[in-house]
Write an enzyme that holds these catalytic residues in place. Structure first.
Site, PDB file in Angstrom:
ATOM      1  N   LYS A  68       1.991  27.077  27.061  1.00 34.47           N
ATOM      2  CA  LYS A  68       2.456  25.987  26.100  1.00 34.47           C
ATOM      3  C   LYS A  68       1.582  25.286  25.707  1.00 34.47           C
ATOM      4  CE  LYS A  68       6.189  24.269  24.542  1.00 34.47           C
ATOM      5  NZ  LYS A  68       5.694  24.353  22.941  1.00 34.47           N
ATOM      6  N   LYS A  92      -1.166  19.279  32.451  1.00 35.66           N
ATOM      7  CA  LYS A  92      -0.311  18.325  31.904  1.00 35.66           C
ATOM      8  C   LYS A  92       1.190  18.996  32.396  1.00 35.66           C
ATOM      9  CE  LYS A  92      -1.167  16.292  27.749  1.00 35.66           C
ATOM     10  NZ  LYS A  92      -0.839  16.232  26.406  1.00 35.66           N
ATOM     11  N   LYS A 104      -3.335  26.884  23.808  1.00 31.34           N
ATOM     12  CA  LYS A 104      -3.686  26.090  22.574  1.00 31.34           C
ATOM     13  C   LYS A 104      -4.248  26.860  21.543  1.00 31.34           C
ATOM     14  CE  LYS A 104      -3.437  21.685  21.652  1.00 31.34           C
ATOM     15  NZ  LYS A 104      -2.721  20.555  22.150  1.00 31.34           N
ATOM     16  N   THR A 188       6.620  11.268  22.350  1.00 30.30           N
ATOM     17  CA  THR A 188       5.374  11.026  23.001  1.00 30.30           C
ATOM     18  C   THR A 188       5.322   9.302  23.149  1.00 30.30           C
ATOM     19  OG1 THR A 188       4.164  12.631  21.992  1.00 30.30           O
ATOM     20  CG2 THR A 188       2.988  10.852  22.937  1.00 30.30           C
ATOM     21  N   ASN A 219       1.691   7.954  14.256  1.00 28.16           N
ATOM     22  CA  ASN A 219       3.011   8.380  14.925  1.00 28.16           C
ATOM     23  C   ASN A 219       3.204   7.801  16.205  1.00 28.16           C
ATOM     24  OD1 ASN A 219       5.426   9.703  15.347  1.00 28.16           O
ATOM     25  ND2 ASN A 219       4.360  11.516  16.070  1.00 28.16           N
ATOM     26  N   SER A 348       9.539  19.192  24.217  1.00 25.34           N
ATOM     27  CA  SER A 348       9.279  20.510  23.955  1.00 25.34           C
ATOM     28  C   SER A 348      10.026  21.335  24.560  1.00 25.34           C
ATOM     29  CB  SER A 348       7.841  20.921  23.687  1.00 25.34           C
ATOM     30  OG  SER A 348       7.340  20.676  22.538  1.00 25.34           O
TER      31      SER A 348
HETATM   32  P1  NAD Z   1      -1.306  10.108  13.982  1.00 24.90           P
HETATM   33  O1  NAD Z   1      -2.424  11.022  13.021  1.00 24.90           O
HETATM   34  O2  NAD Z   1       0.163   9.951  13.706  1.00 24.90           O
HETATM   35  O3  NAD Z   1      -2.046   8.682  14.157  1.00 24.90           O
HETATM   36  C1  NAD Z   1      -3.456   8.520  14.523  1.00 24.90           C
HETATM   37  C2  NAD Z   1      -3.743   6.985  14.135  1.00 24.90           C
HETATM   38  O4  NAD Z   1      -4.943   6.471  14.477  1.00 24.90           O
HETATM   39  C3  NAD Z   1      -3.701   6.846  12.562  1.00 24.90           C
HETATM   40  O5  NAD Z   1      -3.077   5.553  12.118  1.00 24.90           O
HETATM   41  C4  NAD Z   1      -5.220   6.888  12.221  1.00 24.90           C
HETATM   42  O6  NAD Z   1      -5.330   6.010  10.943  1.00 24.90           O
HETATM   43  C5  NAD Z   1      -5.662   6.094  13.357  1.00 24.90           C
HETATM   44  N1  NAD Z   1      -7.164   6.341  13.690  1.00 24.90           N
HETATM   45  C6  NAD Z   1      -8.145   7.192  13.485  1.00 24.90           C
HETATM   46  N2  NAD Z   1      -9.155   6.839  13.625  1.00 24.90           N
HETATM   47  C7  NAD Z   1      -9.012   5.698  14.051  1.00 24.90           C
HETATM   48  C8  NAD Z   1     -10.207   4.761  14.416  1.00 24.90           C
HETATM   49  N3  NAD Z   1     -11.478   4.847  14.272  1.00 24.90           N
HETATM   50  N4  NAD Z   1      -9.881   3.423  14.954  1.00 24.90           N
HETATM   51  C9  NAD Z   1      -8.377   3.062  14.815  1.00 24.90           C
HETATM   52  N5  NAD Z   1      -7.426   3.879  14.342  1.00 24.90           N
HETATM   53  C10 NAD Z   1      -7.708   5.068  14.246  1.00 24.90           C
HETATM   54  O7  NAD Z   1      -1.427  10.796  15.305  1.00 24.90           O
HETATM   55  P2  NAD Z   1      -0.298  10.667  16.716  1.00 24.90           P
HETATM   56  O8  NAD Z   1       0.463  11.588  16.468  1.00 24.90           O
HETATM   57  O9  NAD Z   1      -0.061   9.190  16.698  1.00 24.90           O
HETATM   58  O10 NAD Z   1      -1.555  10.799  17.877  1.00 24.90           O
HETATM   59  C11 NAD Z   1      -2.370   9.990  18.204  1.00 24.90           C
HETATM   60  C12 NAD Z   1      -3.125  10.524  19.479  1.00 24.90           C
HETATM   61  O11 NAD Z   1      -2.128  10.749  20.528  1.00 24.90           O
HETATM   62  C13 NAD Z   1      -3.966  11.763  19.179  1.00 24.90           C
HETATM   63  O12 NAD Z   1      -5.052  11.810  20.177  1.00 24.90           O
HETATM   64  C14 NAD Z   1      -2.891  12.860  19.733  1.00 24.90           C
HETATM   65  O13 NAD Z   1      -3.691  14.122  20.158  1.00 24.90           O
HETATM   66  C15 NAD Z   1      -2.141  12.128  21.206  1.00 24.90           C
HETATM   67  N6  NAD Z   1      -0.803  12.871  21.187  1.00 24.90           N
HETATM   68  C16 NAD Z   1      -0.070  12.887  20.343  1.00 24.90           C
HETATM   69  C17 NAD Z   1       1.150  13.396  20.756  1.00 24.90           C
HETATM   70  C18 NAD Z   1       2.346  13.255  19.610  1.00 24.90           C
HETATM   71  O14 NAD Z   1       3.362  13.882  20.045  1.00 24.90           O
HETATM   72  N7  NAD Z   1       2.325  12.640  18.502  1.00 24.90           N
HETATM   73  C19 NAD Z   1       1.278  14.017  21.938  1.00 24.90           C
HETATM   74  C20 NAD Z   1       0.191  13.872  22.948  1.00 24.90           C
HETATM   75  C21 NAD Z   1      -1.038  13.378  22.327  1.00 24.90           C
END
Ligand code: NAD
Length: 424
Positions: A68, A92, A104, A188, A219, A348
């Site tokens: 997954k 995880k 992945k 998340t 997000n 998921s």
């Molecule tokens: P996203 O792209 O919606 O949000 C990321 C945010 O980080 C954006 O607002 C961006 O502007 C900001 N950002 C980028 N560089 C930055 C910096 N240098 N300083 C401050 N802010 C910065 O992504 P997301 O879905 O919210 O995911 C965020 C993190 O969580 C990622 O590392 C992702 O791998 C992890 N994650 C997300 C999910 C999910 O379901 N959304 C699940 C597991 C892990």
């Protein structure tokens, strides 16, 4: 992502090993991925020219169930990064006790430079290239950086065409209309919220209206900010890639989210003060610091400056292994990513179950099952950490490692076969 991320991930495993009951055989089996596929993705560009991209799918382990893990569209995608992320997913899913292994995939492409039609062609061509190695019982992809519901919709459609049957459980994170599940996009942040609530005073020290600083107002980060404000926390600073906003008395998160939705950035915020140096956000005094943007945000050069009581890793790998040691030495609690951001993969799993049963889950059922699972696994990790006097991160890796080891041993070990042993 630097190759050292895989070293970092493996180092966490090495740290957990002395605490874990795992056979040498199971340990040996975890040394490398089960399969690594590299494919070429040729597509026709809108101008009639041909472009060929590199695509990958890594299945790190599938002892506990089908692999997954998401599909990433990003220029830096390569075999090292994909392998590291698949390795991470293996632990995880084991930590959350989901009936999955870890995988992945990705395509080395910058989707921001392509038209919607070109991205559709890449999504479909990717599935055509990996179709023989994925499937509801084999390997189940999902969205990751650079992909979302739209791409998952094209991909599940392409897979149905190739197999000549509808198999929605092959991919999760699909649009609702194609068998997606309600609550996937907030899973998340919802999961991270339950983890924070379950750990309670261990993280906040019992502070009234505990302060929260969030790096990454996307997000996951923005939705978590709203949940925490509603629960009585004070979100004193947030940032995105362009700006950081601060108010020691607590920010109006709803106004900031509206501003970000309307303008696309936190710049010129309607509330709080825009910080001169956004990097200083990480070093503000706070109860909770939530890195929710990038890997490696807290490293050896800023770990000594962190003034948080606890760090909650919503991003994947936001604290490097060296920074981990520093924070540990300073008594700063870290809630590890494989627990804090596991809400996404947990929902998921619900989507996969729903599709396999030909069912439709209601939002309440998703929310309740997610809370139960997140709280149960968080309490298990916290108990182990307390009983053994080890950090939460080590406890999480120990639990995951033992679950994997147990499954591998159940398939037969040297102890069973050695010395021509007879059954019983
Ligand atoms: P996203 O792209 O919606 O949000 C990321 C945010 O980080 C954006 O607002 C961006 O502007 C900001 N950002 C980028 N560089 C930055 C910096 N240098 N300083 C401050 N802010 C910065 O992504 P997301 O879905 O919210 O995911 C965020 C993190 O969580 C990622 O590392 C992702 O791998 C992890 N994650 C997300 C999910 C999910 O379901 N959304 C699940 C597991 C892990």
């Amino acid at each position: 992502m630097s190759p050292s991320l895989l070293d970092d991930a493996r180092r966490r495993l090495e740290m957990a090993r002395p605490e874990a009951e795992i056979s040498d055989e199971a340990w040996a089996r975890l040394a490398m991925p089960r399969s690594t596929l590299k494919v070429s993705i040729p597509i026709r560009r809108d101008d009639g020219s041909l472009a060929v991209y590199a695509g990958y799918r890594v299945r790190y382990d599938s002892t506990r169930g089908p692999a997954k893990g998401g599909i990433r569209f990003h220029p830096d995608v390569g075999v090292d990064e994909t392998t590291t992320l698949a390795f991470w997913m293996t632990f995880k899913t084991a930590l959350m006790d989901l009936p999955f292994g870890g995988g992945k995939g990705g395509v080395a492409v910058n989707p921001k430079e392509l038209s919607v039609a070109e991205i559709e062609r890449i999504s479909r061509a990717y599935i055509a290239a990996v179709a023989d190695t994925i499937g509801p019982d084999v390997d189940v992809p999902a969205p990751d950086v650079g992909t979302g519901e739209l791409e998952m919709g094209w991909m599940v459609d392409e897979y149905a065409k190739i197999r000549r049957q509808s198999l929605p459980a092959v991919i999760t994170g699909k649009p609702l209309a194609l068998g997606g599940i309600p609550g996937r996009s907030s899973a998340t942040s919802d999961g991270a919220f339950h983890v924070i609530q379950a750990l309670g005073e261990r993280l906040t020290g019992g502070a009234e209206a505990p302060r929260v600083v969030i790096q990454g107002f996307g997000n996951a980060g923005a939705q978590l900010a709203s949940l925490l404000v509603d629960a009585g926390y004070r979100v004193i600073a947030v940032s995105d890639s362009r700006a950081a906003v601060h108010d020691p008395n607590g920010l109006d998160v709803a106004k900031l989210r509206k501003h970000k939705d309307e303008t696309g950035a936190l710049t010129d915020p309607p509330v709080g003060r825009e910080m001169d140096d956004p990097a200083e956000l990480l070093t503000l005094e706070t109860e909770l610091l939530v890195p929710a943007a990038l890997q490696g945000a807290i490293h050896k050069d800023n770990a000594w400056e962190i003034q948080a009581r606890a760090v909650v890793e919503v991003a994947n790998g936001p604290v490097t292994a060296t920074a981990d040691d520093i924070l540990d030495e300073r008594g700063i609690e870290i809630v590890p990513d494989i627990l804090a951001n596991a809400g996404g993969v947990t929902v998921s799993w619900f989507e996969w179950v729903q599709n396999r049963q030909g069912d439709r889950w209601k939002p309440d059922r998703v929310a309740q099952r997610l809370e139960e699972r997140m709280v149960a696994e968080t309490e298990r990790v916290a108990r182990l950490a307390e009983d053994r006097g080890i950090p939460l991160r080590t406890a999480a890796w120990v639990l995951a490692l033992e679950r994997l080891g147990e499954a591998m041993d159940a398939t037969g070990t040297e102890r069973l076969y050695g010395g021509g042993g007879k059954k019983g």
